[in-house]
Design a protein around this motif. Structure first.
Motif, PDB file in Angstrom:
ATOM      1  N   ASN A 115       0.830  -1.207   0.000  1.00  0.00           N
ATOM      2  CA  ASN A 115       0.000   0.000   0.000  1.00  0.00           C
ATOM      3  C   ASN A 115       0.864   1.256   0.000  1.00  0.00           C
ATOM      4  O   ASN A 115       1.950   1.254   0.571  1.00  0.00           O
ATOM      5  N   GLY A 116       0.332   2.296  -0.631  1.00  0.00           N
ATOM      6  CA  GLY A 116       1.036   3.576  -0.642  1.00  0.00           C
ATOM      7  C   GLY A 116       1.881   3.807  -1.887  1.00  0.00           C
ATOM      8  O   GLY A 116       2.469   4.885  -2.040  1.00  0.00           O
ATOM      9  N   LYS A 117       1.940   2.833  -2.796  1.00  0.00           N
ATOM     10  CA  LYS A 117       2.806   2.977  -3.978  1.00  0.00           C
ATOM     11  C   LYS A 117       2.439   4.215  -4.799  1.00  0.00           C
ATOM     12  O   LYS A 117       3.308   5.026  -5.136  1.00  0.00           O
ATOM     13  N   THR A 118       1.147   4.351  -5.124  1.00  0.00           N
ATOM     14  CA  THR A 118       0.747   5.471  -5.994  1.00  0.00           C
ATOM     15  C   THR A 118       1.024   6.800  -5.308  1.00  0.00           C
ATOM     16  O   THR A 118       1.532   7.743  -5.932  1.00  0.00           O
ATOM     17  N   THR A 119       0.732   6.861  -4.013  1.00  0.00           N
ATOM     18  CA  THR A 119       0.953   8.115  -3.280  1.00  0.00           C
ATOM     19  C   THR A 119       2.445   8.460  -3.268  1.00  0.00           C
ATOM     20  O   THR A 119       2.837   9.591  -3.568  1.00  0.00           O
ATOM     21  N   ASN A 153       4.506   7.775   4.165  1.00  0.00           N
ATOM     22  CA  ASN A 153       4.747   7.920   2.726  1.00  0.00           C
ATOM     23  C   ASN A 153       5.664   9.105   2.441  1.00  0.00           C
ATOM     24  O   ASN A 153       6.553   9.032   1.579  1.00  0.00           O
ATOM     25  N   ARG A 177      -8.520   8.011  -2.130  1.00  0.00           N
ATOM     26  CA  ARG A 177      -7.620   7.600  -1.056  1.00  0.00           C
ATOM     27  C   ARG A 177      -7.906   8.497   0.148  1.00  0.00           C
ATOM     28  O   ARG A 177      -7.395   9.609   0.231  1.00  0.00           O
ATOM     29  N   ASP A 196     -12.459   5.815   0.597  1.00  0.00           N
ATOM     30  CA  ASP A 196     -11.141   5.159   0.500  1.00  0.00           C
ATOM     31  C   ASP A 196     -11.309   3.904  -0.361  1.00  0.00           C
ATOM     32  O   ASP A 196     -10.875   2.807   0.012  1.00  0.00           O
ATOM     33  N   LYS A 249      -9.770   2.955  -2.773  1.00  0.00           N
ATOM     34  CA  LYS A 249      -8.497   2.311  -3.150  1.00  0.00           C
ATOM     35  C   LYS A 249      -8.006   1.367  -2.046  1.00  0.00           C
ATOM     36  O   LYS A 249      -7.007   0.654  -2.248  1.00  0.00           O
ATOM     37  N   ALA A 250      -8.692   1.319  -0.915  1.00  0.00           N
ATOM     38  CA  ALA A 250      -8.338   0.317   0.109  1.00  0.00           C
ATOM     39  C   ALA A 250      -8.840  -1.038  -0.385  1.00  0.00           C
ATOM     40  O   ALA A 250      -9.903  -1.511  -0.002  1.00  0.00           O
TER      41      ALA A 250
END
Ligand code: ADP
Length: 454
Positions: free
Chosen positions: A117-121, A280, A311, A326, A328-329
């Protein structure tokens, strides 16, 4: 990198990545055939145009068609245990993914970002920080533009910032990021990888070709991530809540101590001031430091960053109830992170297509922060069985009904949170469509609550 002597390649599965791989291989002078699972009439007009003069198989992947080529390039969605790929391995036909093809064709520094999780951010934040520091980054990979498309066009970037999925890393071959980030690891895509061990091994590949002059950045709060450090040849930096990390989160500040450089960055009054986004931000700061970004341009970039949609996006506040999208969770880890940042008494909308995540680890958190749970989609029974003894669990037939029920259940000071913990494909085209359905339903509620104007 195309192995020496290869003249005939076959792409398995078109889609955005497959189309980029096709153009890339054609530019390199190869004969390229395409094997596509969908029937021809389901291809998009763009795909139809691209394959019209090619050797094409549709409606399946046959050994006769595929095993006559001397290289196979599966798209990221292709399961690697397909019988035809097993036959290809026995026949010693090289199987190379988009990252493996890109290796050897890259002339600028590469930053690769992976994790559950958090890749796109983090990828977006690194790109934005670098832009604010005067770089011209290409930002893409698993999001937006595929890497091979960037490599086929004119080089108008001076650094590649790539989001990398476990599917892409599975076939990454000689691909080597100068700076590699592994943010966190929690069960995801086990329907494809089979076991957690295989999923972790795919993620670990981000470091496997790195050298001692490269950098590896790891999420230090995650014990499973930290178990991956042995065998890394690159210089390691970690981020997290402990003082021992090079980027340490203290309140809403990030305190940095790395190779003689000491700085502090405040996240107050930025969009990044939440539990997960502080992590992040710490990861992204460590990455851009390696490219020489100054403190002042990092501060400017942190202040101006706007996270991508779906998100933890606050959609509206209605009669004291806050509605958060959210969508994208899509896995258990992201659902946990979302619940941790919501207050006790939250009404949770969850469910969709289960990715064989283990929801039992969330029981404490659900008990602590969730008052009611409204389930949608295929995972409804699973969620009812897992949490039905702890909280009120009910089902809704669609998103509109779920939002209406959430609004009826929540009172002032409570939150209605969409954090599905599942994929969206049983009910929606993707997580974006699911988030938009939630947003539409909330906006419709807000509208019906507006005082009538005469
Ligand atoms: P990815 O590209 O890995 O799916 P995103 O940045 O799109 O990651 O965020 C996806 C979901 O994960 C969101 O729901 C977000 O709230 C949650 N999330 C973001 N960063 C983290 C993190 N560091 N740890 C856990 N969950 C996170």
């Amino acid at each position: 990198m195309i192995p020496a002597g290869v003249k005939n390649a076959v792409i398995l599965g078109l889609g955005i990545s497959g189309m980029a791989a096709l153009r890339f291989l054609q530019d390199q002078g190869l004969n390229v055939a395409v094997s596509e699972f969908r029937p021809q009439e389901k291809l998009s007009p763009q795909e139809q145009a691209l394959v019209q003069d090619l050797d094409l198989e549709t409606g399946g992947h046959s050994e006769d068609f595929i095993l006559t080529r001397d290289m196979i390039v599966p798209g990221p969605g292709i399961p690697l245990d397909l019988p035809v790929l097993q036959a290809a391995r026995s026949a010693e036909i090289p199987i190379i993914g988009e990252l493996g093809l890109a290796a050897g064709n890259i002339s600028v520094p590469v930053i690769g970002v992976t994790g559950s999780n958090g890749k796109t951010t983090v990828t977006g934040l690194i790109g934005s920080l670098l832009s604010d520091c005067g770089y011209h980054p290409f930002v893409g990979g698993n999001i937006g533009t595929p890497l091979l498309q960037a490599l086929s066009g004119p080089v108008d970037y001076d650094v590649l910032v790539l989001e990398l999925s476990s599917f892409q890393l599975d076939l990454s071959g000689a691909f080597r990021p100068d700076i590699a980030l592994l943010l966190n690891l929690s069960p995801d895509h086990l329907d494809r990888h089979g076991t957690m061990d295989r999923y972790v091994r795919a993620k670990q590949r981000i470091f496997s070709k790195q050298r001692s002059d490269d950098y590896a950045i790891l999420g230090g709060d995650d014990p499973l991530v930290m178990q991956q450090t042995s065998g890394i040849k690159a210089a390691v930096a970690t981020f997290g809540h402990d003082r021992s990390h090079q980027a340490c989160i203290v309140g809403d500040r990030i305190s940095l101590d790395w190779r003689g450089r000491q700085s502090e960055f405040s996240l107050t009054a930025t969009t990044l001031n939440s539990k997960v986004n502080r992590l992040n931000a710490a990861a992204a700061i460590l990455a851009v430091l390696q490219l020489g970004a100054s403190d002042s341009c990092i501060r400017k970039g942190l202040a101006s960053f706007v996270p991508a949609e779906h998100r933890m996006t606050q959609v509206a506040e209605l009669n004291g109830v806050v509605f958060i999208n959210d969508s994208k969770a899509t896995n258990v880890g992201a659902m946990a992170a979302a619940l941790e940042s919501c207050p006790p008494g939250t009404v949770l909308i969850a469910g969709g297509r289960d990715k064989q995540g283990d929801f039992t680890g969330l029981r404490e958190l659900i008990k602590k922060n969730v008052a009611h749970m409204i389930c949608i989609g295929e995972a409804t029974n699973l969620l009812q069985e897992t949490f039905g003894d702890l909280v009120e669990v009910e089902s809704a037939r669609d998103m509109q009904a779920a939002v209406a029920r959430g609004a009826a259940l929540a009172g002032p000071g409570q939150t209605v949170l969409l954090a599905p913990g599942c994929a969206s494909y049983d009910m929606f085209a993707d997580y974006g469509a699911r988030g938009r359905a939630f947003t539409r339903a909330v906006h419709a509620l807000v509208k019906t609550n507006e005082p009538a104007s005469f």
